[in-house]
Write a protein that holds these residues in place. Structure first.
Motif, PDB file in Angstrom:
ATOM      1  N   UNK A 141       0.835  -1.207   0.000  1.00 51.01           N
ATOM      2  CA  UNK A 141       0.000   0.000   0.000  1.00 51.01           C
ATOM      3  C   UNK A 141       0.868   1.254   0.000  1.00 51.01           C
ATOM      4  N   UNK A 142       1.969   1.222   0.725  1.00 51.74           N
ATOM      5  CA  UNK A 142       2.886   2.361   0.726  1.00 51.74           C
ATOM      6  C   UNK A 142       3.513   2.596  -0.632  1.00 51.74           C
ATOM      7  N   UNK A 143       3.859   1.512  -1.319  1.00 53.84           N
ATOM      8  CA  UNK A 143       4.405   1.649  -2.667  1.00 53.84           C
ATOM      9  C   UNK A 143       3.358   2.226  -3.618  1.00 53.84           C
ATOM     10  N   UNK A 144       2.116   1.854  -3.425  1.00 58.86           N
ATOM     11  CA  UNK A 144       1.039   2.397  -4.255  1.00 58.86           C
ATOM     12  C   UNK A 144       0.888   3.897  -4.030  1.00 58.86           C
ATOM     13  N   UNK A 145       1.007   4.328  -2.789  1.00 58.47           N
ATOM     14  CA  UNK A 145       0.966   5.759  -2.481  1.00 58.47           C
ATOM     15  C   UNK A 145       2.112   6.481  -3.188  1.00 58.47           C
ATOM     16  N   UNK A 146       3.313   5.932  -3.081  1.00 58.95           N
ATOM     17  CA  UNK A 146       4.481   6.553  -3.712  1.00 58.95           C
ATOM     18  C   UNK A 146       4.317   6.652  -5.211  1.00 58.95           C
ATOM     19  N   UNK A 147       3.781   5.599  -5.843  1.00 57.87           N
ATOM     20  CA  UNK A 147       3.575   5.611  -7.289  1.00 57.87           C
ATOM     21  C   UNK A 147       2.512   6.628  -7.686  1.00 57.87           C
ATOM     22  N   UNK A 148       1.409   6.640  -6.946  1.00 60.50           N
ATOM     23  CA  UNK A 148       0.296   7.532  -7.286  1.00 60.50           C
ATOM     24  C   UNK A 148       0.672   8.995  -7.079  1.00 60.50           C
ATOM     25  N   UNK A 149       1.478   9.252  -6.050  1.00 64.22           N
ATOM     26  CA  UNK A 149       1.857  10.636  -5.752  1.00 64.22           C
ATOM     27  C   UNK A 149       3.189  11.027  -6.389  1.00 64.22           C
ATOM     28  N   UNK A 150       3.832  10.094  -7.077  1.00 65.13           N
ATOM     29  CA  UNK A 150       5.082  10.346  -7.810  1.00 65.13           C
ATOM     30  C   UNK A 150       6.163  10.936  -6.912  1.00 65.13           C
ATOM     31  N   UNK A 151       6.413  10.274  -5.786  1.00 63.23           N
ATOM     32  CA  UNK A 151       7.471  10.721  -4.890  1.00 63.23           C
ATOM     33  C   UNK A 151       8.843  10.414  -5.500  1.00 63.23           C
ATOM     34  N   UNK A 152       9.863  10.995  -4.891  1.00 64.39           N
ATOM     35  CA  UNK A 152      11.221  10.704  -5.355  1.00 64.39           C
ATOM     36  C   UNK A 152      11.534   9.227  -5.196  1.00 64.39           C
ATOM     37  N   UNK A 153      11.176   8.681  -4.038  1.00 64.34           N
ATOM     38  CA  UNK A 153      11.500   7.284  -3.758  1.00 64.34           C
ATOM     39  C   UNK A 153      10.586   6.737  -2.675  1.00 64.34           C
ATOM     40  N   UNK A 154      10.678   5.446  -2.476  1.00 63.63           N
ATOM     41  CA  UNK A 154      10.275   4.824  -1.221  1.00 63.63           C
ATOM     42  C   UNK A 154      11.554   4.477  -0.478  1.00 63.63           C
ATOM     43  N   UNK A 155      11.474   4.423   0.846  1.00 67.75           N
ATOM     44  CA  UNK A 155      12.605   3.912   1.625  1.00 67.75           C
ATOM     45  C   UNK A 155      12.072   2.743   2.431  1.00 67.75           C
ATOM     46  N   UNK A 156      12.452   1.539   2.008  1.00 67.33           N
ATOM     47  CA  UNK A 156      11.897   0.317   2.583  1.00 67.33           C
ATOM     48  C   UNK A 156      12.955  -0.435   3.381  1.00 67.33           C
ATOM     49  N   UNK A 157      12.472  -1.359   4.207  1.00 66.79           N
ATOM     50  CA  UNK A 157      13.386  -2.232   4.938  1.00 66.79           C
ATOM     51  C   UNK A 157      14.144  -3.128   3.942  1.00 66.79           C
ATOM     52  N   UNK A 158      15.340  -3.552   4.284  1.00 66.14           N
ATOM     53  CA  UNK A 158      16.130  -4.338   3.335  1.00 66.14           C
ATOM     54  C   UNK A 158      15.393  -5.549   2.759  1.00 66.14           C
ATOM     55  N   UNK A 159      14.660  -6.270   3.578  1.00 64.15           N
ATOM     56  CA  UNK A 159      13.976  -7.472   3.091  1.00 64.15           C
ATOM     57  C   UNK A 159      12.834  -7.145   2.138  1.00 64.15           C
ATOM     58  N   UNK A 160      12.418  -5.883   2.109  1.00 65.78           N
ATOM     59  CA  UNK A 160      11.310  -5.470   1.247  1.00 65.78           C
ATOM     60  C   UNK A 160      11.764  -4.925  -0.108  1.00 65.78           C
ATOM     61  N   UNK A 161      13.054  -4.874  -0.356  1.00 68.33           N
ATOM     62  CA  UNK A 161      13.537  -4.315  -1.621  1.00 68.33           C
ATOM     63  C   UNK A 161      12.977  -5.077  -2.828  1.00 68.33           C
TER      64      UNK A 161
END
Length: 227
Positions: free
Chosen positions: A23-43
């Motif tokens: 869901x956080x990645x969907x927010x980042x994509x929809x809002x066109x942020x610079x990046x997501x910053x995720x935990x290593x296992x989530x890369x």
């Protein structure tokens, strides 16, 4: 002013589920942020979710305390870059910096920069634990080691980004190094104040609220803010 492209949408809390990250990645994509910053296992998850969106994949190394060995940070960084990470936010060794062991701190950062193989490296100082002199030393060591950003905080210490710290960090490093504010950047007013002081990237969990506030203000003003 493109606020979205200044935000690294943060997905680092330990309790986040796979669905939360998606869901956080969907927010980042929809809002066109610079990046997501995720935990290593989530890369790998983020790479798949954000393929083709233009949103960069950021992650962390030596997080959140910075006290893993350099060899572990290097191995982690290499594995994360191979998995598809574009940016690495590493925590320097806070205790060694406080002890004045500048060669260790420099070499630790430089090893991660080398392991990142050209990917952006942001060095987290965790300013809540440092004196101003230690912050200056940490910034200078990060720049000398080849880092691309210096960053205030992990968001997991007693304090986060402050106006005084951003001002100090911006004055310490050369124009070729950027400053990232993280920890407590929850409102548009905070982001704008820190941007005016010299921060160009922001770690945020309240991304949608910040961007909605910005859009509402532009509508009220009838023109782009910051134009």
């Amino acid at each position: 002013m493109n606020i979205a492209k200044m935000i690294d949408h943060s997905l680092l809390r330990p309790e986040l589920t796979t669905d939360d990250v998606l869901r956080g990645c969907e927010v980042a994509a929809r809002r066109a942020t610079a990046s997501v910053c995720v935990r290593p296992s989530d890369v790998p998850l983020a790479v798949t979710a954000l393929r083709g969106t233009g949103v960069l994949i950021g992650t962390v190394a030596g997080f959140p305390h910075g006290s893993t060995t350099t060899a572990v940070k290097v191995a982690e960084t290499r594995a994360l870059v191979e998995a598809g990470a574009d940016e690495i936010d590493m925590v320097l060794h806070i205790g060694r910096l406080r002890a004045g062991e500048t060669d260790y701190v420099h070499d630790d950062i430089a090893a991660v920069v080398a392991a990142a193989n050209g990917c952006v490296v942001k060095v987290i100082l965790e300013n809540a634990y440092l004196t101003d002199d230690e912050k200056v030393t940490g910034c200078r060591l990060a720049e000398r080691a080849g880092a691309h950003f210096v960053k205030t905080s992990t968001g997991f210490a007693p304090g986060g980004a402050t106006l005084a710290d951003i001002t100090l960090m911006r004055a310490t490093v050369s124009p070729s190094i950027e400053v990232k504010a993280a920890g407590g950047v929850r409102t548009l007013d905070t982001l704008l104040a820190l941007h005016a002081a010299g921060a160009t990237r922001f770690g945020a969990t309240t991304t949608e609220a910040i961007l909605d506030d910005f859009a509402a203000r532009e509508r009220r003003e009838g023109q782009p803010l910051g134009a």
